[in-house]
Scaffold this motif. Structure first.
Motif, PDB file in Angstrom:
ATOM      1  N   VAL A  18       0.842  -1.200   0.000  1.00  0.00           N
ATOM      2  CA  VAL A  18       0.000   0.000   0.000  1.00  0.00           C
ATOM      3  C   VAL A  18       0.877   1.249   0.000  1.00  0.00           C
ATOM      4  O   VAL A  18       0.645   2.200  -0.762  1.00  0.00           O
ATOM      5  CB  VAL A  18      -0.961  -0.001   1.207  1.00  0.00           C
ATOM      6  N   ALA A  19       1.907   1.243   0.835  1.00  0.00           N
ATOM      7  CA  ALA A  19       2.814   2.390   0.895  1.00  0.00           C
ATOM      8  C   ALA A  19       3.536   2.589  -0.435  1.00  0.00           C
ATOM      9  O   ALA A  19       3.710   3.729  -0.901  1.00  0.00           O
ATOM     10  CB  ALA A  19       3.826   2.204   2.025  1.00  0.00           C
ATOM     11  N   PHE A  66       3.329   5.844  -2.652  1.00  0.00           N
ATOM     12  CA  PHE A  66       4.592   6.513  -2.972  1.00  0.00           C
ATOM     13  C   PHE A  66       4.698   6.745  -4.480  1.00  0.00           C
ATOM     14  O   PHE A  66       5.110   7.820  -4.926  1.00  0.00           O
ATOM     15  CB  PHE A  66       5.754   5.670  -2.460  1.00  0.00           C
ATOM     16  N   ALA A  67       4.293   5.735  -5.255  1.00  0.00           N
ATOM     17  CA  ALA A  67       4.328   5.874  -6.713  1.00  0.00           C
ATOM     18  C   ALA A  67       3.373   6.963  -7.178  1.00  0.00           C
ATOM     19  O   ALA A  67       3.721   7.776  -8.040  1.00  0.00           O
ATOM     20  CB  ALA A  67       3.984   4.543  -7.379  1.00  0.00           C
ATOM     21  N   ALA A 112       4.919  10.608  -4.934  1.00  0.00           N
ATOM     22  CA  ALA A 112       6.318  11.058  -5.005  1.00  0.00           C
ATOM     23  C   ALA A 112       6.996  10.684  -6.317  1.00  0.00           C
ATOM     24  O   ALA A 112       7.825  11.444  -6.815  1.00  0.00           O
ATOM     25  CB  ALA A 112       7.104  10.489  -3.833  1.00  0.00           C
ATOM     26  N   LEU A 113       6.669   9.530  -6.855  1.00  0.00           N
ATOM     27  CA  LEU A 113       7.388   9.066  -8.043  1.00  0.00           C
ATOM     28  C   LEU A 113       6.762   9.510  -9.354  1.00  0.00           C
ATOM     29  O   LEU A 113       7.434   9.494 -10.382  1.00  0.00           O
ATOM     30  CB  LEU A 113       7.491   7.534  -8.029  1.00  0.00           C
ATOM     31  N   LYS A 114       5.509   9.895  -9.324  1.00  0.00           N
ATOM     32  CA  LYS A 114       4.793  10.238 -10.557  1.00  0.00           C
ATOM     33  C   LYS A 114       5.525  11.325 -11.356  1.00  0.00           C
ATOM     34  O   LYS A 114       5.597  11.264 -12.570  1.00  0.00           O
ATOM     35  CB  LYS A 114       3.369  10.672 -10.231  1.00  0.00           C
ATOM     36  N   ALA A 115       6.076  12.297 -10.658  1.00  0.00           N
ATOM     37  CA  ALA A 115       6.772  13.392 -11.333  1.00  0.00           C
ATOM     38  C   ALA A 115       8.225  13.055 -11.645  1.00  0.00           C
ATOM     39  O   ALA A 115       8.859  13.744 -12.439  1.00  0.00           O
ATOM     40  CB  ALA A 115       6.725  14.642 -10.458  1.00  0.00           C
ATOM     41  N   LYS A 116       8.764  11.972 -11.057  1.00  0.00           N
ATOM     42  CA  LYS A 116      10.183  11.658 -11.215  1.00  0.00           C
ATOM     43  C   LYS A 116      10.466  10.531 -12.199  1.00  0.00           C
ATOM     44  O   LYS A 116      11.552  10.443 -12.744  1.00  0.00           O
ATOM     45  CB  LYS A 116      10.789  11.317  -9.859  1.00  0.00           C
ATOM     46  N   LEU A 117       9.500   9.632 -12.394  1.00  0.00           N
ATOM     47  CA  LEU A 117       9.702   8.481 -13.265  1.00  0.00           C
ATOM     48  C   LEU A 117       8.884   8.617 -14.539  1.00  0.00           C
ATOM     49  O   LEU A 117       7.805   9.207 -14.524  1.00  0.00           O
ATOM     50  CB  LEU A 117       9.294   7.187 -12.551  1.00  0.00           C
ATOM     51  N   ASP A 118       9.405   8.037 -15.621  1.00  0.00           N
ATOM     52  CA  ASP A 118       8.606   8.011 -16.843  1.00  0.00           C
ATOM     53  C   ASP A 118       7.517   6.948 -16.698  1.00  0.00           C
ATOM     54  O   ASP A 118       7.495   6.181 -15.737  1.00  0.00           O
ATOM     55  CB  ASP A 118       9.485   7.771 -18.072  1.00  0.00           C
ATOM     56  N   TRP A 121       7.122  -0.228 -11.409  1.00  0.00           N
ATOM     57  CA  TRP A 121       6.938  -0.085  -9.961  1.00  0.00           C
ATOM     58  C   TRP A 121       5.556  -0.593  -9.543  1.00  0.00           C
ATOM     59  O   TRP A 121       5.426  -1.347  -8.576  1.00  0.00           O
ATOM     60  CB  TRP A 121       7.101   1.383  -9.569  1.00  0.00           C
ATOM     61  N   GLU A 122       4.530  -0.176 -10.273  1.00  0.00           N
ATOM     62  CA  GLU A 122       3.161  -0.565  -9.929  1.00  0.00           C
ATOM     63  C   GLU A 122       2.932  -2.066 -10.080  1.00  0.00           C
ATOM     64  O   GLU A 122       2.176  -2.660  -9.315  1.00  0.00           O
ATOM     65  CB  GLU A 122       2.166   0.254 -10.749  1.00  0.00           C
ATOM     66  N   THR A 123       3.602  -2.691 -11.044  1.00  0.00           N
ATOM     67  CA  THR A 123       3.511  -4.150 -11.185  1.00  0.00           C
ATOM     68  C   THR A 123       4.102  -4.820  -9.949  1.00  0.00           C
ATOM     69  O   THR A 123       3.518  -5.774  -9.417  1.00  0.00           O
ATOM     70  CB  THR A 123       4.241  -4.623 -12.461  1.00  0.00           C
ATOM     71  N   GLY A 124       5.229  -4.319  -9.472  1.00  0.00           N
ATOM     72  CA  GLY A 124       5.822  -4.860  -8.250  1.00  0.00           C
ATOM     73  C   GLY A 124       4.882  -4.736  -7.065  1.00  0.00           C
ATOM     74  O   GLY A 124       4.713  -5.688  -6.290  1.00  0.00           O
TER      75      GLY A 124
END
Length: 128
Positions: free
Chosen positions: A18-19, A23-24, A27-33, A40-43
């Motif tokens: 859940v965390a 986080f994706a 925090a990560l939405k703007a940093k990752l393509d 990440w979401e598959t993991g």
């Protein structure tokens, strides 16, 4: 001993999933393509699936009539699978190091072993 571990580790893995999803999203939405974010979401998704499966294994193991060795093997398969599969995907998405993708299938094998052992445990229980 394994039952207690499974019943403790399962909700911890679920909470981390859940965390990781939150986080994706934040925090990560703007940093990752998009590709890295999908990895990440598959993991996170597979981690949650197998946290629930591990909880199920722990609950089944509370029944003494269930074949404990097969349930233990299933639970261990789910834990190892989660660490290798989801862990490698999280690391891959953050680092971009493609060779880490070679670890992911080993986690998938852990998941498969877990599900097969769970099937054998169920078959053994019904057959006896």
């Amino acid at each position: 001993m394994w039952t207690r571990c499974f019943l403790t580790i399962a909700p911890i893995l679920a909470a981390i999933s859940v965390a990781a999803g939150a986080f994706a999203s934040h925090a990560l939405k703007a940093k990752l393509d998009t590709y890295a974010l999908d990895i990440w979401e598959t993991g996170a998704k597979y981690q949650m699936y197998h946290a629930i499966a591990l909880l199920f294994v722990g609950l089944l193991a509370l029944q003494e009539s269930m074949p404990q060795a097969w349930l233990n093997a299933a639970g261990i398969g789910f834990i190892v699978g989660t660490v290798l599969f989801s862990g490698s995907l999280y690391t891959l998405s953050l680092s971009g190091v493609k060779i880490l993708g070679a670890i992911t299938p080993l986690g998938g094998v852990g998941f498969l072993i877990g599900w097969i052992c769970l099937a054998i445990a169920g078959w053994s229980q019904v057959s006896s």
